[in-house]
Design a protein around this motif. Structure first.
Motif, PDB file in Angstrom:
ATOM      1  N   GLN A 198     115.394  -1.137  86.750  1.00 35.59           N
ATOM      2  CA  GLN A 198     116.538  -0.312  86.331  1.00 35.59           C
ATOM      3  C   GLN A 198     116.536   1.064  87.005  1.00 35.59           C
ATOM      4  O   GLN A 198     117.557   1.709  87.101  1.00 35.59           O
ATOM      5  CB  GLN A 198     116.451  -0.061  84.819  1.00 35.59           C
ATOM      6  CG  GLN A 198     116.392  -1.302  83.982  1.00 35.59           C
ATOM      7  CD  GLN A 198     117.770  -1.736  83.533  1.00 35.59           C
ATOM      8  OE1 GLN A 198     118.705  -0.946  83.541  1.00 35.59           O
ATOM      9  NE2 GLN A 198     117.907  -2.987  83.151  1.00 35.59           N
ATOM     10  N   TRP A 226     118.887  13.584  88.271  1.00 39.92           N
ATOM     11  CA  TRP A 226     119.574  12.294  88.401  1.00 39.92           C
ATOM     12  C   TRP A 226     121.074  12.505  88.265  1.00 39.92           C
ATOM     13  O   TRP A 226     121.527  13.615  87.991  1.00 39.92           O
ATOM     14  CB  TRP A 226     119.056  11.311  87.346  1.00 39.92           C
ATOM     15  CG  TRP A 226     119.536  11.566  85.950  1.00 39.92           C
ATOM     16  CD1 TRP A 226     120.572  10.961  85.307  1.00 39.92           C
ATOM     17  CD2 TRP A 226     118.997  12.517  85.005  1.00 39.92           C
ATOM     18  NE1 TRP A 226     120.708  11.467  84.030  1.00 39.92           N
ATOM     19  CE2 TRP A 226     119.768  12.412  83.816  1.00 39.92           C
ATOM     20  CE3 TRP A 226     117.951  13.438  85.046  1.00 39.92           C
ATOM     21  CZ2 TRP A 226     119.523  13.203  82.691  1.00 39.92           C
ATOM     22  CZ3 TRP A 226     117.710  14.226  83.919  1.00 39.92           C
ATOM     23  CH2 TRP A 226     118.485  14.100  82.767  1.00 39.92           C
ATOM     24  N   SER A 275     118.296  -6.715  80.136  1.00 36.84           N
ATOM     25  CA  SER A 275     117.786  -7.340  81.366  1.00 36.84           C
ATOM     26  C   SER A 275     117.493  -8.833  81.186  1.00 36.84           C
ATOM     27  O   SER A 275     117.118  -9.495  82.122  1.00 36.84           O
ATOM     28  CB  SER A 275     116.544  -6.588  81.840  1.00 36.84           C
ATOM     29  OG  SER A 275     115.596  -6.533  80.792  1.00 36.84           O
ATOM     30  N   ASP A 323     116.996  -1.028  95.338  1.00 33.33           N
ATOM     31  CA  ASP A 323     118.370  -1.302  94.882  1.00 33.33           C
ATOM     32  C   ASP A 323     118.535  -1.041  93.385  1.00 33.33           C
ATOM     33  O   ASP A 323     119.504  -1.506  92.767  1.00 33.33           O
ATOM     34  CB  ASP A 323     118.760  -2.751  95.224  1.00 33.33           C
ATOM     35  CG  ASP A 323     117.830  -3.772  94.570  1.00 33.33           C
ATOM     36  OD1 ASP A 323     116.790  -3.360  93.998  1.00 33.33           O
ATOM     37  OD2 ASP A 323     118.138  -4.980  94.625  1.00 33.33           O
ATOM     38  N   ALA A 324     117.618  -0.279  92.787  1.00 33.31           N
ATOM     39  CA  ALA A 324     117.758   0.059  91.355  1.00 33.31           C
ATOM     40  C   ALA A 324     119.078   0.801  91.144  1.00 33.31           C
ATOM     41  O   ALA A 324     119.460   1.619  91.988  1.00 33.31           O
ATOM     42  CB  ALA A 324     116.584   0.933  90.917  1.00 33.31           C
ATOM     43  N   PRO A 325     119.779   0.495  90.033  1.00 33.89           N
ATOM     44  CA  PRO A 325     121.087   1.133  89.814  1.00 33.89           C
ATOM     45  C   PRO A 325     120.994   2.646  89.590  1.00 33.89           C
ATOM     46  O   PRO A 325     121.946   3.364  89.835  1.00 33.89           O
ATOM     47  CB  PRO A 325     121.625   0.445  88.555  1.00 33.89           C
ATOM     48  CG  PRO A 325     120.451  -0.226  87.930  1.00 33.89           C
ATOM     49  CD  PRO A 325     119.467  -0.504  89.008  1.00 33.89           C
ATOM     50  N   THR A 326     119.851   3.142  89.153  1.00 38.55           N
ATOM     51  CA  THR A 326     119.705   4.584  88.960  1.00 38.55           C
ATOM     52  C   THR A 326     118.527   5.105  89.766  1.00 38.55           C
ATOM     53  O   THR A 326     117.460   4.497  89.790  1.00 38.55           O
ATOM     54  CB  THR A 326     119.510   4.928  87.465  1.00 38.55           C
ATOM     55  OG1 THR A 326     120.689   4.545  86.770  1.00 38.55           O
ATOM     56  CG2 THR A 326     119.281   6.423  87.265  1.00 38.55           C
TER      57      THR A 326
END
Length: 297
Positions: free
Chosen positions: A129, A215, A296, A98-101
């Protein structure tokens, strides 16, 4: 669109062309934006309506007058296609799902900069992250295929890759073939197929070297970087330019800065640069690392 406007579907399919749609074009010809693999391609219809030209329209100075329009038209669909292809490739997840990137990395087990990139990425991966998805390829040395197959066939591939990257990074000056995971002597068909299809994807994306990182930026546009910011290689001797590029990267979104810093630091190992290049890279890395640590908390 209206089929008669374009050459036959059979021809387009044979050429591997994907039509994005009509595009406004300078020069008075009706035009369509298309792409093949990662190459934008314009199609122009001649006034008789029965003939077409695939090529570049230039002005008197030789400038490609429709390049920008074409690039803008194909960028998003081309990027979405790339992203879907990467999602379907054989990758090893490294980091929280579930990392945002999410960033995909084409990785050869014998590539010192890939293993360096793995190490540089730890702060972002461990803080949740960033998830790296390693798309393994075997291009650099004869033992690459056996090592990649050993990682893919391990019970816990992510752990096998981590152990390999760590062992590689810790052993300075040894022959690459002896470092890290032991290559499989007999390569299972499934691993051979996975590596072949990963390599064909890498080639179709126009990527010729590892590590290559892909990315999405804040706008959702797909970005690709091979090792180092593309325009930087010839300018390594120019301190001002390097500092300027470093500043530009830090000014980008923090995660993009992180990815760039990871790529740069991975490349620091590859160059015998003057010390300032390394220090500016590390400065970027620490700036980003500090920012993420603060965020964080």
């Amino acid at each position: 669109g209206n089929a008669g406007d374009l050459p036959s579907e059979q021809f387009l399919a044979e050429q591997g062309l994907t039509i994005v749609g009509p595009m406004p074009a300078v020069g008075g010809l009706k035009a369509w934006a298309a792409y093949r693999e990662q190459q934008p391609i314009p199609i122009y219809r001649l006034p008789d309506g029965k003939h077409w030209v695939i090529g570049t329209v230039i002005d008197a100075q030789g400038k490609d007058v429709n390049a920008k329009t074409l690039q803008t038209a194909v960028q998003k669909p081309m990027g979405q296609q790339t992203w879907q292809d990467l999602e379907r490739s054989h990758w090893i997840a490294d980091g929280k799902p579930d990392a945002p990137t999410i960033a995909y990395v084409f990785t050869d087990p014998n590539c010192p900069y890939c293993n360096q990139l793995w190490r540089e990425a730890r702060p972002w991966v461990q803080s949740g992250q960033l998830q790296l998805r390693h798309v393994l390829v075997a291009v650099l040395r004869p033992s690459s295929e056996g090592k990649a197959a050993a990682i893919l066939n391990a019970q816990a591939p992510a752990q096998a890759l981590a152990n390999h990257a760590q062992a590689y990074a810790d052993a300075q000056g040894k022959s690459p073939d002896t470092l890290g995971i032991a290559p499989l002597a007999r390569i299972p068909l499934s691993a051979r197929d996975a590596l072949a299809s990963n390599l064909s994807l890498m080639t179709s994306m126009g990527i010729r070297a590892t590590p290559a990182t892909i990315w999405k930026n804040a706008q959702g546009t797909v970005q690709t970087r091979t090792g180092m910011p593309p325009a930087m290689a010839p300018e390594l001797e120019d301190e001002a330019l390097c500092t300027e590029a470093a500043a530009a990267i830090v000014a980008a979104s923090p995660l993009e800065a992180a990815i760039a810093a990871i790529c740069w630091a991975a490349l620091a190992a590859a160059l015998p640069p003057p010390l300032w290049v390394v220090t500016s890279m590390l400065r970027i890395s620490s700036t980003v690392a500090n920012w993420l640590t603060v965020r964080s908390r």
